[in-house]
Structures are given as C-alpha cells and as structure tokens.
Design a protein around this motif. Structure first.
Motif, PDB file in Angstrom:
ATOM      1  N   LEU A   1      11.159   0.927   3.701  1.00 41.86           N
ATOM      2  CA  LEU A   1      10.401   1.405   4.849  1.00 41.86           C
ATOM      3  C   LEU A   1      11.382   1.945   5.874  1.00 41.86           C
ATOM      4  O   LEU A   1      12.097   1.178   6.532  1.00 41.86           O
ATOM      5  CB  LEU A   1       9.566   0.276   5.466  1.00 41.86           C
TER       6      LEU A   1
ATOM      7  N   TYR B   1       0.704  -0.938   5.970  1.00 43.66           N
ATOM      8  CA  TYR B   1       1.467  -0.161   4.990  1.00 43.66           C
ATOM      9  C   TYR B   1       1.018  -0.394   3.550  1.00 43.66           C
ATOM     10  O   TYR B   1       1.601   0.174   2.621  1.00 43.66           O
ATOM     11  CB  TYR B   1       2.960  -0.487   5.121  1.00 43.66           C
TER      12      TYR B   1
ATOM     13  N   SER C   1       3.959   7.550   6.600  1.00 41.15           N
ATOM     14  CA  SER C   1       3.063   6.611   7.272  1.00 41.15           C
ATOM     15  C   SER C   1       3.464   6.579   8.740  1.00 41.15           C
ATOM     16  O   SER C   1       4.178   7.463   9.224  1.00 41.15           O
ATOM     17  CB  SER C   1       3.136   5.230   6.620  1.00 41.15           C
TER      18      SER C   1
END
Length: 511
Positions: A68, A80, A7
């Motif tokens: 993360l 997210y 991401s």
C-alpha cells in the motif's frame, strides 16, 4: 506479474492517493501486506480470501505480496478490501480490465460472500479524487448518494464485487449515480419553533443577538425555567447553511461515521448536546485513530452544554482555544491533524447546587459557601469566552396560559439574516464572516462608538473590573445589536444592552 490499482485514504478530513500493488510469485503459500497497515487492513487477507472463493474465482496460489503506497503513511480501516481483491485477480490473470484503470479509484469493505459494505469518509474522498482529475469512483451502493454530492466525477455504486468486475471487464455497465437534488433538501429544522416558548422575552432577545453575530451565550436559571427549550430552538433562527458550509460539515460527519445514508448532505445546522460525563477526548476529538469530537461535529452549528459546572475542568479547558481559533489541532507521535470547529456555544446552568438561588417562590437550601464553590467551577477565562450571560427566570402562570401569539422562528430569522448580510458586506475580503470572529486589531476600525457610548463603556469597565477579553466581547455584541437596528455607529443604548448581558457573572461571582 505485478498489478496496480488506485485507491484513496483519509487523514483527518482530507484524503490522499493510495496505490495498491499486488505481486503473486511462486513459493510457499503466504499473504503479506506491507505499507504500514493497521489491524483492520491486515485482516483484509481473510475477508478477501473468502470473498474470492465465494464469488466463483480461484484464490491465487503462491507467495502474495500486497504493498500500500506510499509506504510511509499509516493505512487504516477496511476500505482497501475491494482494491486489494481486484489487484489479486488481475495479478493472477483471472480478469483483464478493458477500461482505463488510471482514471478509476476503488474503495469498499468486502463481506465474506462478496457483497460490499458501507465505509466512512466517501465525501472527502470524492472531493479529493475530482481535484486530482479522477473520472470514475467505485464505492459500495450505500455510499453512492453521499459521493454524488460532488459534481464532475462519476460515482458508481456497487452491491457486490461481481458488479465492479463485470463493469471494468466490459461484460455489463454500471450506471453513474445521479447527483442529488440539493434544492429540494429541507434546510430548516421544523421540529422546534420559537413561537412555542412562552414569555422569556429577555432570553429570546439574547438568543437573537447570539444568532445575528455568532456569539456564545450562557443561560442561568432554575430547573424548568426553559433553558434547554430555548437552546434547542437557536438553530431555527440561524441563517441557512450555504452549500460550502454543508459540504464542510458533511465531510466531518462522513469521516466520523455519523452520516445517514438517507441524508447524504447535511443542510440543517447541527445541534450537539453531549452529557456532562463526556471526556476531554470526546469533546475535542482524538483516540488512537483520531476522530472528530463534539466541537467539530458542531461545526457551523450549535454546541449545547447543559449543567455547565458539572462538566470536568479539563473538558472546559479543552474548549478554550477552539472557541478562539475556530479549529482544534490533535497531535500524535505520527503527526498532527486539524479539524474545523466554528460553532455557537450555548451553555446552561443552575444558579446554585439545588437550583433555586434567587427563585421567587422556592427556597434555596445551599449555603453561601456551597453557592460560591459551585459557581467557581467555571474558570474566569472560560466565562470571558461566553459573550452573553442571561438570566432565565421561572415562567409565571399567566405567561403559560397566555393565548397571545409569540414570534415565530421565521420572523426572528428574517432580522438575523438582515444583520448577517450587513456583516458579510462589511467584512468582504477579510475572511471574517460575523461579528464574533472579529480580531482585536479590527475593533477600532469596525466598532466605532458615539461619544456617549464611549463614556459609558469606560465607566463600566472601571466599575465592573472587566478583563480585556470582556471589553472585546462587549464591543462585538454592541456591534451586533447596532446591526440588528441597521445602525453603523454604536450608540449608548447598544453598549448598555451589551453590558447588561455581561453583568451576570459579576452579580454571581462577586456575591
């Protein structure tokens, strides 16, 4: 089993890589998110849980841990949700991707029914992803056109999580969003035009000079004289935005959440007009989660401050350094970030509290002390940063009823464009784009004066008691006036005009 999904995150207007790692293990049912998540990220647990169930998948049982990475950078927002959801389904063995996941990144806020919602900052993310060699970027459909501005990367817009899952598992294929046609975008604000302004020849000339050299300007006049009308038409005579300027400005609006889905690329120079009650944080930016302020949202455009003395002193002082540097730095305990803020400042004010000091027909009701106090709300250093000060007198009846044709914005902009091209050629390789950005050490090189012009400037400097900064401003404005006339040497008439546009502060502030 541990799954990994790529991401991306936003810090200021720049993006950085984020990897979502999920592990589902036996144990008491729990869902832990680590990696410095904020409240919005932690709340994704509930959104993801409902979205998984409502989309026909099984919610993983056991102890769920989502990391993360990098773990030392704070993660903010709901972007997210989608990668967290995908990582859980992969870790739980419910889906098996058939595409190369290393070439894909995912962002998106997930609704409880599995649909994907708009997020902020996609343009900055797409630029960063392309630079890092990412080939495929999955975003909510509402963000697809924004991301498609960036060439060299496939932007996939999805309405639901099922659309994404079907694509990465090979059941159906999403089609990349076609790039937007930048050439068809309207780059000129057609709402306003200079031809609508009757009279005010001096003010129009001052605005033309401001546009040609990127100078800041102060308009002083009674209520109804046309100060706001003039300010709103300044963007129509500024040079067209380059593609690089459009991208840079759009990034700021994207991060701030002020980018319209219907206009994914800003091609018209911004015009911002905050109310005088705005706070210093609203002007310069900031907050717990720092966001761009008005001076950054005005980047490559115009910031209009109406009723300048009514703005708080802290607001005006907050603008002083950005006006010089073209950027603003916001410092927090966790770090500092910098936003660009190269804009043209147009300020307007009344000559006194009642607004009629010096009016030809209306009587001023203010005492001399009240007038002096009102005008001194603007500090000397702030006034020095305004290159041109121009009086805007009331328009008489004859001018209002005149049927003569006024110059259009297109005509004025032709002259502005010619002057800007001269400056671009002159400053090639220096990083300077216009006369207003000239550094003090460059003035002697690029602002050569005739002997008569030198004598006039020296005499005026001594007589008016100008500051060193005001001296620099006069030289820069004179350079612009000479450029508008196609002259390389600054002549006495150019200096005289520039001094005339600086003399109003002495007229009012001294008596």
């Amino acid at each position: 089993m541990v799954s990994k999904i790529r991401s991306i995150g936003i810090y200021g207007i720049d993006a950085y890589d984020v990897q979502i790692q999920a592990d589902v293990s036996r144990g008491k049912q729990a869902f832990d998110i680590v990696g410095l998540p904020d409240s919005a990220v932690r709340e994704s647990r509930d959104r993801v849980r409902s979205a998984i169930k409502n989309s026909g998948y099984r919610y993983p049982l056991g102890h769920i841990t989502v990391n993360l990475a990098p773990a030392d950078v704070k993660k903010e927002g709901s972007i997210y949700d989608l990668p967290v959801l995908l990582s859980l389904l992969i870790a739980g063995g419910q889906i098996e991707p058939t595409v190369n996941m290393e070439e894909c990144i995912f962002i998106g806020e997930v609704s409880l029914d599995g649909s994907l919602r708009h997020v902020n900052g996609v343009l900055a993310m797409a630029i960063s992803a392309r630079q890092n060699g990412i080939k495929n970027f999955f975003v909510p459909s509402a963000n697809a056109s924004e991301g498609s501005v960036v060439e060299g990367i496939n932007i996939y817009g999805a309405d639901t999580i099922e659309d994404v899952i079907s694509h990465i598992t090979g059941f159906t294929e999403l089609m990349p969003t076609p790039p937007i046609d930048i050439s068809s975008a309207d780059s000129v604000n057609q709402i306003f035009d200079f031809s609508e302004v009757k009279g005010q020849a001096a003010a129009k000339r001052a605005l033309e000079i401001a546009a040609a050299g990127g100078h800041n300007i102060l308009l002083i006049g009674s209520p109804g004289a046309g100060k706001s009308m003039l300010a709103k038409r300044l963007p129509t005579i500024l040079p067209e935005m380059t593609f690089e300027e459009s991208i840079e400005t759009t990034k700021i609006y994207s991060v701030a959440g002020e980018l319209s889905p219907e206009s994914p690329l800003i091609t018209v120079r911004p015009f911002r007009s905050p109310h005088h009650t705005v706070s210093s944080r609203g002007i310069s930016g900031g907050g717990t989660v720092p966001r761009p302020g008005e001076i950054s949202l005005s980047h490559n455009g115009v910031l209009f401050l109406d009723e300048l003395p009514e703005f708080g002193r802290d607001v005006m002082e907050a603008m002083r350094q950005p006006l010089e540097d073209g950027k603003v730095t916001i410092s927090r305990v966790a770090g500092s970030l910098t936003y660009p803020s190269e804009f043209t400042l147009v300020a307007a004010m009344n000559p006194c509290p009642c607004g009629f000091f010096g009016h030809p027909t209306r009587k001023c009701t203010c005492s001399p002390q009240a007038v002096h106090k009102y005008l001194n709300r603007i500090s000397g250093p702030m006034l020095d940063r305004l290159d041109l000060h121009i009086e805007v007198p009331p328009v008489d009846y004859a001018s209002l009823k005149s049927t003569g044709k006024e110059e259009t914005s297109a005509t004025v902009r032709e002259r502005v464009d010619r002057a800007r091209k001269i400056q671009v050629e002159r400053y090639k390789g220096t990083g300077i784009t216009c006369n207003a950005r000239l550094l003090p050490g460059m003035l002697n090189t690029f602002c050569r004066l005739s002997d008569d012009a030198e004598a006039l400037l020296k005499a005026s400097f001594d007589r008016l008691g100008l500051s060193a900064r005001a001296y620099d401003r006069i030289l820069k404005v004179s350079r612009t006036i000479a450029d508008l006339e196609g002259k390389e040497i600054i002549e006495v008439s150019h200096i005289a005009q520039a001094i005339q546009f600086r003399s109003l502060d002495r007229k009012y502030w001294e008596g």
